[in-house]
Design a protein around this motif. Structure first.
Motif, PDB file in Angstrom:
ATOM      1  N   ASP A 149      30.166  55.999  31.799  1.00  0.00           N
ATOM      2  CA  ASP A 149      30.278  54.875  32.613  1.00  0.00           C
ATOM      3  C   ASP A 149      31.537  54.539  33.180  1.00  0.00           C
ATOM      4  O   ASP A 149      32.608  54.202  32.217  1.00  0.00           O
ATOM      5  CB  ASP A 149      29.674  53.678  31.771  1.00  0.00           C
ATOM      6  CG  ASP A 149      29.464  52.297  32.736  1.00  0.00           C
ATOM      7  OD1 ASP A 149      30.009  52.497  33.862  1.00  0.00           O
ATOM      8  OD2 ASP A 149      28.765  51.390  32.386  1.00  0.00           O
ATOM      9  N   LEU A 150      31.986  54.743  34.136  1.00  0.00           N
ATOM     10  CA  LEU A 150      33.284  54.493  34.566  1.00  0.00           C
ATOM     11  C   LEU A 150      33.293  53.169  35.403  1.00  0.00           C
ATOM     12  O   LEU A 150      32.333  53.032  36.398  1.00  0.00           O
ATOM     13  CB  LEU A 150      33.740  55.590  35.903  1.00  0.00           C
ATOM     14  CG  LEU A 150      33.720  57.301  35.006  1.00  0.00           C
ATOM     15  CD1 LEU A 150      34.241  58.299  35.936  1.00  0.00           C
ATOM     16  CD2 LEU A 150      34.806  56.961  33.871  1.00  0.00           C
ATOM     17  N   SER A 151      34.263  52.658  35.301  1.00  0.00           N
ATOM     18  CA  SER A 151      34.444  51.249  36.304  1.00  0.00           C
ATOM     19  C   SER A 151      35.722  50.849  36.529  1.00  0.00           C
ATOM     20  O   SER A 151      36.946  51.292  36.042  1.00  0.00           O
ATOM     21  CB  SER A 151      33.738  50.037  35.797  1.00  0.00           C
ATOM     22  OG  SER A 151      34.535  49.699  34.408  1.00  0.00           O
ATOM     23  N   SER A 152      36.207  49.993  37.607  1.00  0.00           N
ATOM     24  CA  SER A 152      37.489  49.526  37.945  1.00  0.00           C
ATOM     25  C   SER A 152      37.302  48.278  38.369  1.00  0.00           C
ATOM     26  O   SER A 152      36.211  47.846  38.766  1.00  0.00           O
ATOM     27  CB  SER A 152      37.961  50.285  39.037  1.00  0.00           C
ATOM     28  OG  SER A 152      37.295  50.361  40.150  1.00  0.00           O
ATOM     29  N   ARG A 153      38.378  47.404  38.451  1.00  0.00           N
ATOM     30  CA  ARG A 153      38.185  46.049  38.768  1.00  0.00           C
ATOM     31  C   ARG A 153      39.715  45.773  39.325  1.00  0.00           C
ATOM     32  O   ARG A 153      40.606  45.831  38.873  1.00  0.00           O
ATOM     33  CB  ARG A 153      38.236  44.987  37.499  1.00  0.00           C
ATOM     34  CG  ARG A 153      38.029  43.572  37.902  1.00  0.00           C
ATOM     35  CD  ARG A 153      37.668  42.882  36.494  1.00  0.00           C
ATOM     36  NE  ARG A 153      38.687  42.682  35.702  1.00  0.00           N
ATOM     37  CZ  ARG A 153      38.809  42.536  34.295  1.00  0.00           C
ATOM     38  NH1 ARG A 153      37.874  42.188  33.937  1.00  0.00           N
ATOM     39  NH2 ARG A 153      39.755  42.439  33.709  1.00  0.00           N
ATOM     40  N   THR A 154      39.686  45.154  40.539  1.00  0.00           N
ATOM     41  CA  THR A 154      40.915  44.853  41.097  1.00  0.00           C
ATOM     42  C   THR A 154      40.843  43.176  41.594  1.00  0.00           C
ATOM     43  O   THR A 154      39.803  42.811  42.221  1.00  0.00           O
ATOM     44  CB  THR A 154      41.148  45.342  42.391  1.00  0.00           C
ATOM     45  OG1 THR A 154      41.142  46.931  42.535  1.00  0.00           O
ATOM     46  CG2 THR A 154      42.560  44.982  43.268  1.00  0.00           C
ATOM     47  N   ARG A 155      41.484  42.513  40.863  1.00  0.00           N
ATOM     48  CA  ARG A 155      41.442  41.056  40.866  1.00  0.00           C
ATOM     49  C   ARG A 155      42.920  40.486  41.304  1.00  0.00           C
ATOM     50  O   ARG A 155      43.796  40.773  40.915  1.00  0.00           O
ATOM     51  CB  ARG A 155      41.176  40.402  39.433  1.00  0.00           C
ATOM     52  CG  ARG A 155      41.260  38.944  39.326  1.00  0.00           C
ATOM     53  CD  ARG A 155      40.702  38.612  38.112  1.00  0.00           C
ATOM     54  NE  ARG A 155      39.535  38.853  37.611  1.00  0.00           N
ATOM     55  CZ  ARG A 155      39.216  38.706  36.331  1.00  0.00           C
ATOM     56  NH1 ARG A 155      39.848  38.400  35.438  1.00  0.00           N
ATOM     57  NH2 ARG A 155      37.789  38.986  35.991  1.00  0.00           N
ATOM     58  N   LEU A 156      42.706  39.554  42.417  1.00  0.00           N
ATOM     59  CA  LEU A 156      44.037  38.745  42.718  1.00  0.00           C
ATOM     60  C   LEU A 156      43.571  37.310  42.289  1.00  0.00           C
ATOM     61  O   LEU A 156      42.680  36.719  42.258  1.00  0.00           O
ATOM     62  CB  LEU A 156      43.974  38.707  44.311  1.00  0.00           C
ATOM     63  CG  LEU A 156      45.178  38.260  44.828  1.00  0.00           C
ATOM     64  CD1 LEU A 156      46.435  39.181  44.707  1.00  0.00           C
ATOM     65  CD2 LEU A 156      45.089  38.273  46.356  1.00  0.00           C
ATOM     66  N   GLU A 157      44.825  36.846  41.809  1.00  0.00           N
ATOM     67  CA  GLU A 157      44.700  35.550  41.268  1.00  0.00           C
ATOM     68  C   GLU A 157      45.831  34.470  41.834  1.00  0.00           C
ATOM     69  O   GLU A 157      47.055  34.683  42.159  1.00  0.00           O
ATOM     70  CB  GLU A 157      44.982  35.481  39.810  1.00  0.00           C
ATOM     71  CG  GLU A 157      43.986  36.059  38.877  1.00  0.00           C
ATOM     72  CD  GLU A 157      44.632  36.324  37.208  1.00  0.00           C
ATOM     73  OE1 GLU A 157      43.666  36.280  36.565  1.00  0.00           O
ATOM     74  OE2 GLU A 157      45.717  36.300  37.034  1.00  0.00           O
ATOM     75  N   GLN A 158      45.429  33.211  42.162  1.00  0.00           N
ATOM     76  CA  GLN A 158      46.306  32.265  42.608  1.00  0.00           C
ATOM     77  C   GLN A 158      46.385  31.161  41.449  1.00  0.00           C
ATOM     78  O   GLN A 158      45.573  30.523  41.185  1.00  0.00           O
ATOM     79  CB  GLN A 158      46.101  31.576  43.985  1.00  0.00           C
ATOM     80  CG  GLN A 158      45.809  32.537  45.243  1.00  0.00           C
ATOM     81  CD  GLN A 158      44.638  33.339  44.989  1.00  0.00           C
ATOM     82  OE1 GLN A 158      43.421  32.727  45.223  1.00  0.00           O
ATOM     83  NE2 GLN A 158      44.654  34.722  45.304  1.00  0.00           N
ATOM     84  N   ARG A 159      47.811  31.144  41.156  1.00  0.00           N
ATOM     85  CA  ARG A 159      47.854  30.340  39.629  1.00  0.00           C
ATOM     86  C   ARG A 159      48.597  29.132  40.062  1.00  0.00           C
ATOM     87  O   ARG A 159      49.703  28.778  40.632  1.00  0.00           O
ATOM     88  CB  ARG A 159      48.647  31.049  38.609  1.00  0.00           C
ATOM     89  CG  ARG A 159      48.007  32.666  38.281  1.00  0.00           C
ATOM     90  CD  ARG A 159      48.986  33.614  37.662  1.00  0.00           C
ATOM     91  NE  ARG A 159      49.230  33.069  36.286  1.00  0.00           N
ATOM     92  CZ  ARG A 159      50.343  33.364  35.665  1.00  0.00           C
ATOM     93  NH1 ARG A 159      51.018  34.119  36.221  1.00  0.00           N
ATOM     94  NH2 ARG A 159      50.344  32.956  34.287  1.00  0.00           N
TER      95      ARG A 159
END
Length: 207
Positions: free
Chosen positions: A89-99
């Motif tokens: 099982d391969l996965s990727s996650r690209t997340r952009l945060e405004q803090r």
């Protein structure tokens, strides 16, 4: 925790999803509360591999990660990919945060990129090995302490158990390396325990 919205609130394909993430972090050799996080969100499945997400996060931080207690509110957007190659099982996650941080004004923007591999073991595929790495990059500097550039890196390896089709646990070692512009870099050695639940019972939990 992830899963589909109820059928009465969803489209015919069941594309709309829910996300809820809760984390408790103990510091100083697990002797004290150091950080807590609650992260709800909504998602839309584009197909079997790709999904889009948006949500909110509340973070409470104490020593040793902060000199005094602080709070942070985040808005986050994410694109996720997940695919099976054989049994892997391969996965990727690209997340952009405004803090938005209680220690100062302004908005910090941070990019996070994670790649993960899960390899089931044995014929019954109950046991597994999980490996992932996630890099955090600040896109700007703020007066609450964020500095533009690499922020931290988290690397994890450990065994896991598929308790059912929808519930998986993972526990193992995490190395967190924090880049510090105002002093020496910080290294945290972490024993990490995780549980993933897909309450719609239709697929492995989202990462």
């Amino acid at each position: 925790m992830t899963g589909k919205l109820p059928q009465s609130m969803n489209n015919p394909k069941g594309s709309w999803r829910l996300w809820m993430d809760g984390q408790l972090r103990l510091g100083d050799d697990s002797s004290r509360f150091s950080q807590g996080l609650v992260r709800p969100g909504f998602g839309y499945s584009l197909n079997q591999a790709w999904s889009l997400w948006v949500g909110y996060a509340y973070v409470r931080t104490d020593q040793p990660y902060a000199l005094k207690p602080s709070t942070e509110n985040r808005i986050w957007e994410q694109i996720s990919w997940q695919h099976l190659v054989g049994s892997t099982d391969l996965s990727s996650r690209t997340r952009l945060e405004q803090r938005f941080h209680s220690a100062g004004s302004g908005t910090g923007v941070r990019l996070r990129e994670m790649g993960k591999l899960i390899q089931p073991l044995g014929v019954k595929k109950i046991w597994l090995i999980a490996v992932y790495d996630e890099i955090f990059v600040n896109m700007n500097s703020t007066n609450f302490g964020a500095r533009s550039g690499a922020d931290r890196n988290r690397a994890f390896i450990g065994p896991g158990i598929n308790l059912s089709r929808s519930i998986r646990t993972e526990l193992g070692y995490m190395n967190q390396y924090t880049f510090n512009n105002n002093g020496p870099d910080r290294v945290d050695n972490i024993f990490s325990v995780n549980a993933f639940w897909n309450f719609s019972h239709s697929a492995p939990p989202e990462e």
